[in-house]
Design an enzyme around this catalytic site. Structure first.
Site, short mmCIF file in Angstrom:
data_model
loop_
_atom_site.label_atom_id
_atom_site.label_comp_id
_atom_site.label_asym_id
_atom_site.label_seq_id
_atom_site.Cartn_x
_atom_site.Cartn_y
_atom_site.Cartn_z
N GLU A 272 60.31 53.06 52.50
CA GLU A 272 59.40 51.97 52.85
C GLU A 272 59.20 51.04 51.60
OE1 GLU A 272 56.98 54.25 56.37
OE2 GLU A 272 56.18 53.98 54.48
N CYS A 351 36.68 30.62 34.63
CA CYS A 351 35.61 30.78 33.60
C CYS A 351 35.35 32.21 33.20
CB CYS A 351 34.46 30.17 34.31
SG CYS A 351 34.34 28.33 34.57
#
Length: 411
Positions: A272, A351
């Protein structure tokens, strides 16, 4: 590949600044890679794509000819993947499934349930008897197996082999097998065993883990005398962001799986992968807004940032990148911001000092207006990012290469 393909490079150069940042995916490159992976695997190894790595509908559709199905881990993924690739086989995995999600999966006809706990087994049995009484539901029990040979030592992310919330403890195997074989839940069928123990492993380590899983599963089946037809050995094939030219050795891995399958002719093996299929087909392209000098270092501030491409922040690495210099003249009367040295750290607009995409990038002469293209961005990138922090505009998305031969290009 790290550097953009010619089609991706041309598309990025053609975009006006206001359409950046943008994700650009080369579906032709994706299909080529997926075909090579499929060709390296033996016939009795099934390939399911872990949709969590990149669930864009165009990506899912491009992979459809090369995969046997898709692994989903939530009700949202279940609905999304079912719509994007209708009719494709689905396996429902992941911890913490809710009753509503399990009911949704039953109603959608999910092919396989990866059961993570005894509670989950009881819940599935109760819902299946009520919602799908005419079907016998295939169960693969996920176990957190111990691995003592050191094969997990190089993993970048461990989901097993140590205390984790994933899968059943091996000590619960007897109770689970009894519930599925003694007539308690006749509408459930113990089809096999699932184990996904780690991510970031190279082919030799992946093969060692796969052999450990199959050996343990076969011994369990022999001890409790139940037919074992499927074993899922997980995904997690290595993608090296520091050296992206190094690729997982699918040829060696496929040859090793062929030997393992030959030793267990009654079994279907399944893998997978997610990241290792799609990472190399995607690029995040942006524009330098400013170049700043601070305490002896230089920083390029670009449009966007880790709220679009969170991978370098979550994994603590530098995202590999390529600079595409601008040939547009500087349109302003003030000085053109430019790097004076050889190395530049590329940061975004957030920021926070953690908004770093790549450190010490060799970019002599980098200037505002130049474009920076981050490679290996086709998995666990946009879909895991904190999109709304600071409420900057979202990136554009471009999918290059027809979804089907002869179809028109999507963008």
């Amino acid at each position: 590949m790290t550097t953009p393909t010619p089609a991706v490079r041309d598309r990025i150069r053609s975009l006006p600044p206001e359409e950046l940042p943008a994700y650009v995916y080369d579906l032709t490159a994706l299909r080529t890679h997926a075909a090579e992976v499929r060709a390296a695997l033996p016939e009795r190894v099934e390939l399911y794509y872990a949709a969590k790595a990149n669930p864009e509908p165009e990506i899912l559709d491009a992979l459809r000819p090369y995969v046997d199905g898709y692994e989903v881990s939530s009700g949202g993924e279940l609905a999304h993947v079912g719509k994007a690739v209708p009719g494709a086989p689905l396996a429902f995995g992941g911890p913490g499934k809710t009753p509503a999600e399990v009911a949704q999966a039953l109603e959608c006809g999910v092919e396989r349930f990866h059961v993570e706990s005894l509670y989950e087994l009881h819940m599935l049995a109760s819902l299946a008897s009520r919602l799908a009484p005419e079907r016998r539901i295939a169960v693969l029990a996920r176990f957190n197996l111990p691995v003592d040979d050191g094969s997990l030592d190089g993993s970048s992310l461990a989901m097993g082999g140590r205390p984790t919330p994933f899968g059943l403890d091996p000590g619960q195997a007897g109770e689970l097998v009894a519930l599925l074989t003694d007539g308690t839940y006749p509408h459930l069928e113990l089809r096999g065993i699932h184990a996904h123990l780690a991510s970031g492993l190279e082919a030799p380590e992946q093969l060692a883990v796969a052999e450990s899983i199959v050996t343990w599963a076969a011994a369990l089946a022999a001890e409790h005398r139940f037919p074992l037809s499927e074993v899922v050995v997980g995904g997690g094939m290595a993608v090296d962001y520091a050296a992206p030219e190094r690729r997982f050795d699918w040829t060696a891995y496929g040859a090793g799986l062929a030997r393992l399958a030959a030793a267990h002719p009654e079994l279907t093996l399944r893998i997978e992968p997610g990241r290792a299929l799609t990472a190399y087909c995607g690029w995040y392209a942006t524009e330098v807004l400013d170049v700043k000098h601070s305490h002896g270092e230089e920083f390029a501030v670009v449009r966007g940032g880790t709220h679009h491409l969170r991978t370098p922040a979550t994994k603590g690495h530098d995202q590999p990148c390529t600079v595409l210099p601008s040939d547009t003249p500087w349109p302003h009367p003030w000085p053109w911001p430019a790097a004076q040295g050889e190395l530049v750290t590329v940061t975004g607009q957030l920021c926070t000092p953690k908004d770093v995409l790549a450190r010490a990038v060799p970019a002599p002469g980098l200037r505002a207006g130049d474009r920076v293209v981050f490679g290996v961005a086709g998995a666990y990138a946009w879909n895991i990012s904190h999109h709304d922090f600071l409420m900057h505009p979202r990136p554009g998305f471009h999918f290059l290469g027809a979804a089907e031969p002869g179809a028109a290009e999507e963008a």
